[in-house]
Design a protein around this motif. Structure first.
Motif, PDB file in Angstrom:
ATOM      1  N   SER B  40       0.871  -1.310  -0.027  1.00  0.00           N
ATOM      2  CA  SER B  40       0.077  -0.228  -0.065  1.00  0.00           C
ATOM      3  C   SER B  40       0.865   1.422   0.014  1.00  0.00           C
ATOM      4  O   SER B  40       0.590   2.213  -0.732  1.00  0.00           O
ATOM      5  CB  SER B  40      -0.786  -0.080   1.156  1.00  0.00           C
ATOM      6  OG  SER B  40      -1.900   1.188   1.201  1.00  0.00           O
ATOM      7  N   SER B  41       1.970   1.244   0.846  1.00  0.00           N
ATOM      8  CA  SER B  41       2.862   2.611   0.939  1.00  0.00           C
ATOM      9  C   SER B  41       3.605   2.534  -0.416  1.00  0.00           C
ATOM     10  O   SER B  41       3.586   3.827  -1.115  1.00  0.00           O
ATOM     11  CB  SER B  41       3.872   2.052   1.967  1.00  0.00           C
ATOM     12  OG  SER B  41       3.490   1.942   3.023  1.00  0.00           O
ATOM     13  N   LEU B  42       3.884   1.488  -1.075  1.00  0.00           N
ATOM     14  CA  LEU B  42       4.593   1.382  -2.434  1.00  0.00           C
ATOM     15  C   LEU B  42       3.600   2.183  -3.481  1.00  0.00           C
ATOM     16  O   LEU B  42       4.093   2.965  -4.284  1.00  0.00           O
ATOM     17  CB  LEU B  42       4.836  -0.185  -2.936  1.00  0.00           C
ATOM     18  CG  LEU B  42       5.500  -0.281  -4.198  1.00  0.00           C
ATOM     19  CD1 LEU B  42       6.639   0.708  -4.738  1.00  0.00           C
ATOM     20  CD2 LEU B  42       5.424  -1.680  -4.448  1.00  0.00           C
ATOM     21  N   LEU B  43       2.321   1.830  -3.306  1.00  0.00           N
ATOM     22  CA  LEU B  43       1.671   2.503  -4.497  1.00  0.00           C
ATOM     23  C   LEU B  43       1.273   3.684  -4.268  1.00  0.00           C
ATOM     24  O   LEU B  43       1.296   4.595  -4.901  1.00  0.00           O
ATOM     25  CB  LEU B  43       0.211   1.696  -4.409  1.00  0.00           C
ATOM     26  CG  LEU B  43       0.031   0.053  -4.955  1.00  0.00           C
ATOM     27  CD1 LEU B  43      -1.098  -0.533  -4.564  1.00  0.00           C
ATOM     28  CD2 LEU B  43       0.728   0.135  -6.207  1.00  0.00           C
ATOM     29  N   HIS B  44       1.153   4.201  -2.767  1.00  0.00           N
ATOM     30  CA  HIS B  44       0.955   5.443  -2.355  1.00  0.00           C
ATOM     31  C   HIS B  44       2.265   6.487  -2.940  1.00  0.00           C
ATOM     32  O   HIS B  44       1.965   7.379  -3.589  1.00  0.00           O
ATOM     33  CB  HIS B  44       0.822   5.787  -1.002  1.00  0.00           C
ATOM     34  CG  HIS B  44       0.701   7.278  -0.591  1.00  0.00           C
ATOM     35  ND1 HIS B  44       1.318   7.568   0.576  1.00  0.00           N
ATOM     36  CD2 HIS B  44       0.214   8.170  -0.866  1.00  0.00           C
ATOM     37  CE1 HIS B  44       1.185   8.811   0.719  1.00  0.00           C
ATOM     38  NE2 HIS B  44       0.418   9.214  -0.192  1.00  0.00           N
ATOM     39  N   TYR B  45       3.679   5.932  -2.536  1.00  0.00           N
ATOM     40  CA  TYR B  45       4.575   6.617  -3.045  1.00  0.00           C
ATOM     41  C   TYR B  45       4.899   6.936  -4.437  1.00  0.00           C
ATOM     42  O   TYR B  45       5.387   7.711  -4.926  1.00  0.00           O
ATOM     43  CB  TYR B  45       6.054   6.309  -2.319  1.00  0.00           C
ATOM     44  CG  TYR B  45       5.802   6.794  -0.795  1.00  0.00           C
ATOM     45  CD1 TYR B  45       5.406   6.186   0.034  1.00  0.00           C
ATOM     46  CD2 TYR B  45       6.532   8.021  -0.429  1.00  0.00           C
ATOM     47  CE1 TYR B  45       5.147   6.445   1.688  1.00  0.00           C
ATOM     48  CE2 TYR B  45       6.454   8.616   0.733  1.00  0.00           C
ATOM     49  CZ  TYR B  45       5.985   7.887   1.737  1.00  0.00           C
ATOM     50  OH  TYR B  45       5.894   8.180   2.946  1.00  0.00           O
ATOM     51  N   SER B  46       4.298   5.654  -5.279  1.00  0.00           N
ATOM     52  CA  SER B  46       4.763   5.848  -6.486  1.00  0.00           C
ATOM     53  C   SER B  46       3.796   6.978  -7.245  1.00  0.00           C
ATOM     54  O   SER B  46       4.189   7.855  -7.871  1.00  0.00           O
ATOM     55  CB  SER B  46       4.294   4.545  -7.224  1.00  0.00           C
ATOM     56  OG  SER B  46       2.816   4.286  -7.494  1.00  0.00           O
ATOM     57  N   LEU B  47       2.490   7.209  -6.555  1.00  0.00           N
ATOM     58  CA  LEU B  47       1.723   8.237  -7.131  1.00  0.00           C
ATOM     59  C   LEU B  47       2.081   9.636  -6.633  1.00  0.00           C
ATOM     60  O   LEU B  47       1.943  10.909  -7.136  1.00  0.00           O
ATOM     61  CB  LEU B  47       0.354   8.127  -6.795  1.00  0.00           C
ATOM     62  CG  LEU B  47      -0.310   6.768  -7.544  1.00  0.00           C
ATOM     63  CD1 LEU B  47      -1.866   6.796  -7.223  1.00  0.00           C
ATOM     64  CD2 LEU B  47      -0.279   7.211  -9.092  1.00  0.00           C
ATOM     65  N   VAL B  48       2.844   9.628  -5.538  1.00  0.00           N
ATOM     66  CA  VAL B  48       3.556  10.924  -4.964  1.00  0.00           C
ATOM     67  C   VAL B  48       4.414  11.314  -6.193  1.00  0.00           C
ATOM     68  O   VAL B  48       4.511  12.433  -6.264  1.00  0.00           O
ATOM     69  CB  VAL B  48       4.199  10.606  -3.588  1.00  0.00           C
ATOM     70  CG1 VAL B  48       4.982  11.786  -3.196  1.00  0.00           C
ATOM     71  CG2 VAL B  48       3.208  10.417  -2.394  1.00  0.00           C
ATOM     72  N   GLU B  49       5.189  10.334  -6.678  1.00  0.00           N
ATOM     73  CA  GLU B  49       6.053  10.952  -7.658  1.00  0.00           C
ATOM     74  C   GLU B  49       5.404  11.486  -8.846  1.00  0.00           C
ATOM     75  O   GLU B  49       5.699  12.508  -9.107  1.00  0.00           O
ATOM     76  CB  GLU B  49       6.979   9.546  -8.163  1.00  0.00           C
ATOM     77  CG  GLU B  49       8.161   9.185  -6.912  1.00  0.00           C
ATOM     78  CD  GLU B  49       9.075   9.888  -6.676  1.00  0.00           C
ATOM     79  OE1 GLU B  49       9.604  10.648  -7.823  1.00  0.00           O
ATOM     80  OE2 GLU B  49       9.308  10.079  -5.697  1.00  0.00           O
TER      81      GLU B  49
END
Lengths: 215, 215
Positions: B40-49
């Motif tokens: 879930s963090s991985l998906l969130h941080y990918s969209l932060v980029e």
């Protein structure tokens, strides 16, 4: 970097303590990671809206992701209980040193504003309940710019409304990923680097930023 | 809706079974929710980029968010072990009925392609290891468009490269949030509604979409 004129505060976890909400969610779903899992999904799905050019009330995404998280724990939580649980967001205490820090910063002459992913009604209710609303000249919701943080739109909107230049402002946030972006950055750790400090909460965090930006 | 010509497949969890990776992460961090929290963090941080106009290798974000997740569990995992754990992404089995489903769809005359958040090297390695690479005329990485799903850019890129119109294509994904957006949508549940089916995995999911879109 020049002395900032405007300090723009993130709300949840930066000014306010999310623990009462976290405890209630963890108890309801019988797992001490339930809150973390829900909150991470909430942040992910908020950016799904933004990156696809849509926007939605943060509270509605909070509810939908809560139901999703509850399903993962094989729990069905009645509608009224969900409302009651998520309603706790409006009754969060400030961190122990939030009030004093805001007083000091206000006395030093900084302009203070808040910018939150929550909707305007929730944002007002939160800061009023915590009795810190009087410190802020404006309490902004991302709804006004129809994009969730850290998309640049809400930051641009705030700077435009307050007639402050990007380089005269500083975002203050407990989460590394909130750092403003693109042409707006003022305090901008690289987002990957910023992750490392994403668990740093208010008391340690503000001095850290203040030091970084040489206030 | 006309019969689609192109079926565009998401890779992780849709075609491939993430369980071996999930088990290893949960074992390493001694918690059966560690994988979910990390992902879930991985998906969130990918969209932060993406939402801040940046792009980064998914594998690098995976590593940074893994370290972040490990910290939450108060674990420090040696560099080589992290590489070994996350390297499992390249050794995932297909779901039990993936191969047969791809064979049937290929025989029916659909064009098949894949689009993944992973980098091109990982994507090729994954589908080669799972022995399903031969079904796809192209295996796309979001890196080619420098934006993570569900930002519209990678979908636009794929359609442009394959000379297929949006309405002639169909995204197939186990995750509701992956649905293409803006001018690209073909199979597009409302993203909040889509969450409800986000736990539906491959075997049930494909027939569902196929039914929805009247193939």
């Amino acid at each position: 970097m020049p002395q900032p004129k405007l300090l723009l505060f993130d709300v949840n976890e930066t000014l306010l303590d999310l623990k009462p909400l976290a405890r209630r969610i963890n108890t309801t779903l019988s797992n001490n990671l339930a809150f973390d899992l829900w909150f991470s999904s909430l942040l992910h799905y908020s950016l799904v809206e933004t990156t696809t050019g849509n926007h939605e009330d943060f509270s509605r995404i909070a509810k939908a992701t809560f139901e999703m998280t509850a399903l993962k724990f094989k729990k069905v939580v009645p509608e009224e209980e969900i409302e009651s649980i998520l309603g706790l967001i409006k009754k969060l205490p400030p961190h122990p040193d939030t009030v004093e820090a805001l007083q000091v910063l206000k006395q030093k002459g900084f302009r203070l504003a808040a910018l939150t992913n929550g909707n305007p009604t929730v944002a007002q209710a939160q800061l009023t309940f915590a009795e810190i609303n009087q410190f802020f000249e404006r309490i902004f919701s991302v709804d006004e710019a129809r994009a969730f943080k850290p998309n640049p739109k809400p930051y641009v909107f705030v700077l435009d409304q307050l007639k402050v230049k990007a380089q005269e402002s500083l975002m203050v946030a407990a989460h590394g990923w909130i750092s403003p972006a693109l042409s707006v950055p003022v305090f901008k750790p690289h987002s990957l680097h910023g992750m490392v400090s994403s668990n740093i909460h208010w008391p340690k965090h503000l001095p850290l930023i203040v030091k970084t930006s040489k206030i």
